[in-house]
Design a protein around this motif. Structure first.
Motif, PDB file in Angstrom:
ATOM      1  N   PHE A 110      21.554 -74.240  90.944  1.00 19.45           N
ATOM      2  CA  PHE A 110      20.703 -75.218  91.621  1.00 19.45           C
ATOM      3  C   PHE A 110      21.555 -76.268  92.332  1.00 19.45           C
ATOM      4  CE2 PHE A 110      16.866 -74.194  88.895  1.00 19.45           C
ATOM      5  CZ  PHE A 110      16.045 -73.860  89.955  1.00 19.45           C
ATOM      6  N   CYS A 167      15.626 -78.680  94.037  1.00 19.83           N
ATOM      7  CA  CYS A 167      16.838 -78.363  93.275  1.00 19.83           C
ATOM      8  C   CYS A 167      17.248 -79.525  92.375  1.00 19.83           C
ATOM      9  CB  CYS A 167      17.983 -77.998  94.221  1.00 19.83           C
ATOM     10  SG  CYS A 167      17.801 -76.383  94.998  1.00 19.83           S
ATOM     11  N   LEU A 217      23.131 -74.651  95.431  1.00 28.06           N
ATOM     12  CA  LEU A 217      22.112 -74.463  96.462  1.00 28.06           C
ATOM     13  C   LEU A 217      21.744 -75.794  97.100  1.00 28.06           C
ATOM     14  CD1 LEU A 217      20.094 -72.731  98.022  1.00 28.06           C
ATOM     15  CD2 LEU A 217      18.527 -72.963  96.076  1.00 28.06           C
ATOM     16  N   LYS A 218      21.615 -76.836  96.274  1.00 28.19           N
ATOM     17  CA  LYS A 218      21.300 -78.166  96.806  1.00 28.19           C
ATOM     18  C   LYS A 218      22.388 -78.626  97.761  1.00 28.19           C
ATOM     19  CE  LYS A 218      21.517 -81.672  93.967  1.00 28.19           C
ATOM     20  NZ  LYS A 218      21.191 -82.754  93.023  1.00 28.19           N
ATOM     21  N   GLY A 270      16.975 -78.679  88.698  1.00 26.58           N
ATOM     22  CA  GLY A 270      18.334 -78.532  88.191  1.00 26.58           C
ATOM     23  C   GLY A 270      18.768 -79.624  87.241  1.00 26.58           C
TER      24      GLY A 270
END
Length: 146
Positions: free
Chosen positions: A128, A94, A131-132, A98
């Motif tokens: 991203f 990510c 999610l990270k 990202g």
């Protein structure tokens, strides 16, 4: 400090940084700076610093977790590629995708170049980052000694 405790502290600090930037720093910049371009530059600087810091923390955590996973696998108590390693590799992906892949594309889109709009790329980049943050929070939770 043991390697396990050091990994838990590092993951917790990384998670805290991600939450602070995403929930406090970036929104505060847009709420207080009169020019949104200035706020974008401030937020961009925070995201850049976190990306490089995240790479460093991910490498250290990878080395710590890899050693722990290898010892567990040798003792017959799991795999060398365990859930913590997958969470860490996901967070690393990510970060790379990202920030290091999308940020140059976002700069080009802001300049009117490329096939994608800035808004679409910003949305993917934000996904991203979110999610990270979830992956690192989960990793920190799992690394805390029970």
């Amino acid at each position: 400090m043991s390697a396990n405790r050091a990994a838990a502290v590092l993951a917790g600090l990384w998670a805290g940084i991600l939450l602070a930037i995403g929930l406090i720093g970036a929104p505060a910049g847009f709420a207080t700076l009169a020019v949104s371009a200035d706020a974008g530059r401030v937020a961009g600087r925070m995201f850049a610093q976190e990306a490089y810091l995240g790479l460093g923390v991910a490498i250290v955590l990878f080395l710590l977790e890899r050693g722990r996973a290898r010892r567990a696998a040798e003792a017959g108590q799991g795999s060398a590629l365990n859930a913590n390693m997958l969470l860490l590799l996901g967070a690393l992906f990510c970060t790379v995708a990202g920030y290091f892949a999308l940020q140059p594309m976002m700069a080009a889109a802001r300049a009117g170049q490329g096939p994608w709009s800035f808004g679409a790329l910003h949305g993917v980049s934000a996904a991203f980052f979110g999610l990270k943050a979830l992956l690192v929070l989960t990793l920190a939770w799992r690394l805390v000694p029970s």
